[in-house]
Write a protein that holds these residues in place. Structure first.
Motif, PDB file in Angstrom:
ATOM      1  N   GLU A  29       5.804  -6.601   0.349  1.00  0.00           N
ATOM      2  CA  GLU A  29       4.434  -6.997   0.683  1.00  0.00           C
ATOM      3  C   GLU A  29       3.767  -7.782  -0.436  1.00  0.00           C
ATOM      4  N   LYS A  80      -0.068  -1.339   9.973  1.00  0.00           N
ATOM      5  CA  LYS A  80      -0.687  -2.398   9.181  1.00  0.00           C
ATOM      6  C   LYS A  80      -1.677  -1.808   8.196  1.00  0.00           C
ATOM      7  N   LYS A  84       0.638   0.549   6.143  1.00  0.00           N
ATOM      8  CA  LYS A  84       1.896  -0.211   6.061  1.00  0.00           C
ATOM      9  C   LYS A  84       2.938   0.510   5.205  1.00  0.00           C
TER      10      LYS A  84
END
Length: 442
Positions: A29, A80, A84
């Motif tokens: 990420e 999300k 996440k």
């Protein structure tokens, strides 16, 4: 996809699972390398938990698409935002169930409890439900107590890299892709100042460490099973270092002798520099340059451990006024910045951090450095161009272009059969590497 053995005694161990999930989140990420993210995530763990977190993190990255497919099919909607990290925790759980020799109940229990460690205690039921559903639908374990992951059409590689490998190495693509997902062997480099290879092989045998010598790299030894460096005889005293056999070939191919004035460019973390210094006592200090001050700290540490010295520059090689005294070099080693696609099995995060556009940018940087260094080379001198890449754009195409545009450059053949040397992952049990020897015409 079969993965390395690991173990767990009971349902405890939530901290190692949480650390692995946190590290994976940072890599996938935030774009952080695993070599940075993992130590940060595990700095408060026991050694055993650190090893397990590392095995899980590396394993997940090797087979990421297959695991994503398993987990994604069980989620009603993608996780999300602040949730996440739970997606990565589910990958951690799935990897254990499929690829590690951990009892199913222990893997599920520890991973569910890791949700609490990650401050997501209200979502423990979600983690538990999905992992138990995966377990119910998973195939039976094989004789090694592992399960076969679903096939991935690109062998767990991103599309751009899969296509590039197919285009650059059509006859070897299948094996390259397979090797990229394998665990690498542990290679050692003998310090000739302290011991010869045969003597050190006997020391390893006396310590119940099975190993064998490489047939090409004259200082290389491959351990049959990796081990902590603390178990290696004389490691702390600099008798031996860890370095892949393909990288060790640089010291032979540079063709140096003690009278040469030598520059190691893009030298950090210093493995090839130390190898040169271990083999010869140079009349002039070997010089090494790198633009990354933090990585140069590793060079200084490695030199100190080995009891060796070199003249180190932290500078942009192109800014010659900042570091060069105007005296040309007899030999230059350019370990060029590259995509590192030859060492993916050691650094599986490369698959997910690299982008197709990075390769063109790196090729441009390589050419800039080559052009800058060429004026620093004496007439009659030699430059060894090296990358840990398997991509033609960074290797053969780069050298062919340089030779066309630089009239004072000629290519010295690596051998009677090879003008340049492109090693692919797994060749001689080594990493992927490229070498080209260039001579400056007098």
């Amino acid at each position: 996809m079969k993965q390395q053995k690991s173990s767990s005694n009971n349902g405890q161990g939530a901290s190692s699972r949480a650390a692995a999930a946190a590290a994976l989140f940072q890599v996938l990420e935030k774009g952080e390398s695993l070599s940075v993210a993992l130590p940060h995530a595990t700095n408060k763990l026991s050694d055993a938990d650190k090893r397990l977190a590392s095995a899980i993190s590396y394993g997940v990255l090797r087979v990421l698409p297959s695991l994503n497919r398993l987990v994604g099919a069980k989620l009603d909607k993608p996780l999300k935002g602040q949730l996440k990290v739970l997606h990565y925790l589910l990958l951690v759980g799935a990897y254990q169930l499929y690829c590690l020799r951990i009892k199913d109940h222990a893997a599920v229990s520890a991973t569910v409890e890791a949700a609490r460690t990650l401050r997501k205690r209200n979502h423990k039921a979600l983690v538990n439900g999905i992992l138990r559903q995966l377990l119910r639908e998973a195939p039976s374990t094989d004789e090694s107590q592992q399960r076969e992951l679903p096939d991935d059409p690109m062998q767990n590689h991103p599309r751009w890299l899969f296509d590039t490998i197919q285009a650059d190495h059509p006859e070897h693509a299948k094996n390259i892709l397979s090797e990229n997902n394998a665990h690498p062997p542990m290679w050692l480099r003998i310090n000739r100042r302290y011991a010869n290879r045969d003597e050190y092989l006997k020391q390893l045998q006396n310590n119940d460490l099975a190993a064998e010598a490489d047939l090409q790299a004259s200082d290389a030894i491959r351990l049959h099973s990796p081990c902590p460096v603390e178990k290696l005889p004389g490691f702390a005293e600099g008798y031996v270092s860890v370095q892949d056999r393909s990288a060790q070939l640089a010291a032979d191919l540079l063709n140096v002798n003690a009278s040469h004035r030598v520059l190691d460019c893009c030298a950090a973390p210093g493995g090839k520099l130390l190898h040169l210094l271990e083999r010869d006592s140079f009349e002039q200090p070997v010089q090494a340059i790198d633009i990354d001050a933090r990585r140069l700290d590793r060079v200084h540490e490695n030199l100190k451990r080995a009891g060796l010295s070199a003249l180190i520059h932290c500078a942009d090689v192109a800014a010659t006024n900042d570091w060069w005294n105007g005296e040309q070099f007899d030999r230059i080693l350019l370990d060029a910045p590259c995509s590192a696609t030859g060492v993916i099995r050691r650094h599986p995060d490369i698959k997910w951090l690299r982008r197709a556009e990075d390769v063109s940018e790196l090729a441009s940087l390589q050419r800039q450095i080559l052009d800058s260094l060429w004026s620093l080379l004496k007439p009659g001198g030699e430059l060894l161009y090296a990358t840990c890449s398997i991509l033609r754009q960074e290797n053969q195409t780069q050298i062919e272009s340089f030779l066309k545009q630089q009239s004072s450059a000629s290519l010295i053949s690596i051998s009677a059969e090879q003008n340049t040397l492109q090693l692919l992952p797994g060749n001689y049990n080594g990493d992927g590497f490229f070498y080209a020897r260039l001579k400056k015409v007098e």
